[in-house]
Motif scaffolding. Structure first.
Motif, PDB file in Angstrom:
ATOM      1  N   ALA A  52      22.226 -10.415  12.835  1.00 25.56           N
ATOM      2  CA  ALA A  52      21.987  -9.931  11.479  1.00 25.56           C
ATOM      3  C   ALA A  52      22.366 -10.997  10.453  1.00 25.56           C
ATOM      4  O   ALA A  52      21.711 -11.152   9.416  1.00 25.56           O
ATOM      5  CB  ALA A  52      22.770  -8.650  11.237  1.00 25.56           C
ATOM      6  N   THR A  53      23.411 -11.740  10.754  1.00 28.80           N
ATOM      7  CA  THR A  53      23.851 -12.807   9.844  1.00 28.80           C
ATOM      8  C   THR A  53      22.793 -13.898   9.725  1.00 28.80           C
ATOM      9  O   THR A  53      22.503 -14.384   8.622  1.00 28.80           O
ATOM     10  CB  THR A  53      25.174 -13.407  10.348  1.00 28.80           C
ATOM     11  OG1 THR A  53      26.164 -12.380  10.407  1.00 28.80           O
ATOM     12  CG2 THR A  53      25.651 -14.508   9.412  1.00 28.80           C
ATOM     13  N   ALA A 105      19.927 -12.628   7.626  1.00 30.20           N
ATOM     14  CA  ALA A 105      20.324 -12.528   6.224  1.00 30.20           C
ATOM     15  C   ALA A 105      20.253 -13.893   5.526  1.00 30.20           C
ATOM     16  O   ALA A 105      19.857 -13.982   4.357  1.00 30.20           O
ATOM     17  CB  ALA A 105      21.726 -11.963   6.116  1.00 30.20           C
ATOM     18  N   GLN A 164      24.558  -9.853   5.145  1.00 28.35           N
ATOM     19  CA  GLN A 164      24.509  -9.262   6.495  1.00 28.35           C
ATOM     20  C   GLN A 164      24.626  -7.751   6.413  1.00 28.35           C
ATOM     21  O   GLN A 164      24.021  -7.026   7.206  1.00 28.35           O
ATOM     22  CB  GLN A 164      25.639  -9.857   7.346  1.00 28.35           C
ATOM     23  CG  GLN A 164      25.697  -9.355   8.783  1.00 28.35           C
ATOM     24  CD  GLN A 164      26.544  -8.099   8.926  1.00 28.35           C
ATOM     25  OE1 GLN A 164      27.479  -7.886   8.171  1.00 28.35           O
ATOM     26  NE2 GLN A 164      26.201  -7.269   9.903  1.00 28.35           N
TER      27      GLN A 164
END
Length: 307
Positions: A29-30, A33, A40
């Motif tokens: 997810a980071t 993002a 995130q």
């Protein structure tokens, strides 16, 4: 495509599909993002079906995830549905965000397994019974809120009164037949309604769990297990106590609730005997009381359902 009619369920499915695709690609997810850019937390909340995505943001995610045109169009339809205003948002000042989210899941569910030991479940309540439960059930509910809360509860019942019908399977503790919520007249009307709905509606099944059933895993507070038409969506469970509520889609926890329900239904009366007992109790509420205030005794069947 999902056939869910609820914005909450559409947002949930959208988030699950985006997460599945991200994980297939081995992206965190980071990392996603940073490429958008956003936080995130935003990615995580999107995958949980919480925030409202814009068309531009969804298009960015589809490009990053290399989602083809057809699937991107499906996801856009889910996004549009998830952004629609739901009727229960009119009552946002009365209920917690978690309870409103449950209303959304309930509105889009295909099946509900409902266990209630002491009360008739909200989906089957008459207006008078609901009013008595709401007005007297909590010292924290203001009198000015009662009408709106009753109205909301009755609007939820559209899932069992209008198509697409929710398949509702209820286990009703025998104590619920004797807890005179609102008094004998209100209870008589309520039990008549339960019996009528169970007899007239193919999608409603009511089973009474008799006092003679003994101990079982469902003893305790009420709970509900919702299942959905889309194979992508796992079942969820809702339970509540005097001081807390919990909504979970954790597979192990939902499995525990489902197993408790099925153990309890094995100890419940047959549908026919359940309706007989409900009708008998409704008749008792019409009989004059004795001097000590008790109802006249009546024989009660306790034949169990075949497994």
């Amino acid at each position: 495509m999902s056939t869910a009619t609820s914005p909450v369920v559409k947002g949930w499915e959208l988030g699950l599909r985006l997460r599945e695709r991200r994980e297939q690609l081995g992206l965190t997810a980071t990392a996603v993002a940073k490429r958008i850019p956003c936080t995130q937390t935003f990615i995580s909340m999107t995958e949980a079906g919480r925030p409202k995505l814009t068309a531009a943001r969804l298009a960015q995610l589809c490009r990053i995830y290399d989602i083809d045109t057809d699937e991107a169009a499906e996801l856009e339809q889910l996004r549009l549905g998830a952004n629609e205003k739901a009727w229960w948002q009119e009552y946002s000042g009365l209920f917690s965000a978690e309870l409103q989210r449950y209303f959304g899941f309930e509105a889009g569910a295909e099946t509900c397994l409902s266990y209630e030991g002491c009360l008739v479940p909200g989906m089957l309540q008459t207006e008078s019974y609901a009013r008595a439960v709401i007005a007297d059930g909590s010292p924290y509910i203001r009198l000015t809120e009662v009408d709106q809360r009753v109205e909301c509860r009755l609007r939820r019942q559209a899932r069992v009164s209008s198509p697409p019908h929710l398949k509702l399977v209820v286990i009703l503790g025998e104590g619920a037949l004797h807890q005179e919520v609102g008094g004998p007249a209100v209870m008589h009307e309520q039990l008549d309604q339960v019996a009528r709905l169970a007899q007239e509606s193919e999608h409603i099944e009511v089973r009474v769990l008799p006092f003679t059933a003994g101990a079982h895993p469902a003893l305790g507070g009420p709970f509900h297990v919702l299942s959905f038409g889309s194979p992508r969506l796992r079942s969820i469970a809702w339970c509540e106590t005097l001081t807390s509520t919990a909504l979970t889609d954790d597979p192990s926890q939902v499995r525990e609730f489902s197993m408790a329900f099925h153990y309890a239904i094995e100890k419940a009366l047959t549908v026919e005997d359940s309706l007989q007992l409900i009708g008998q109790r409704a008749k008792e509420l019409q009989c004059p009381r004795s001097v000590d205030g008790s109802n006249p005794p009546a024989a009660r069947t306790t034949r169990r359902a075949s497994k």
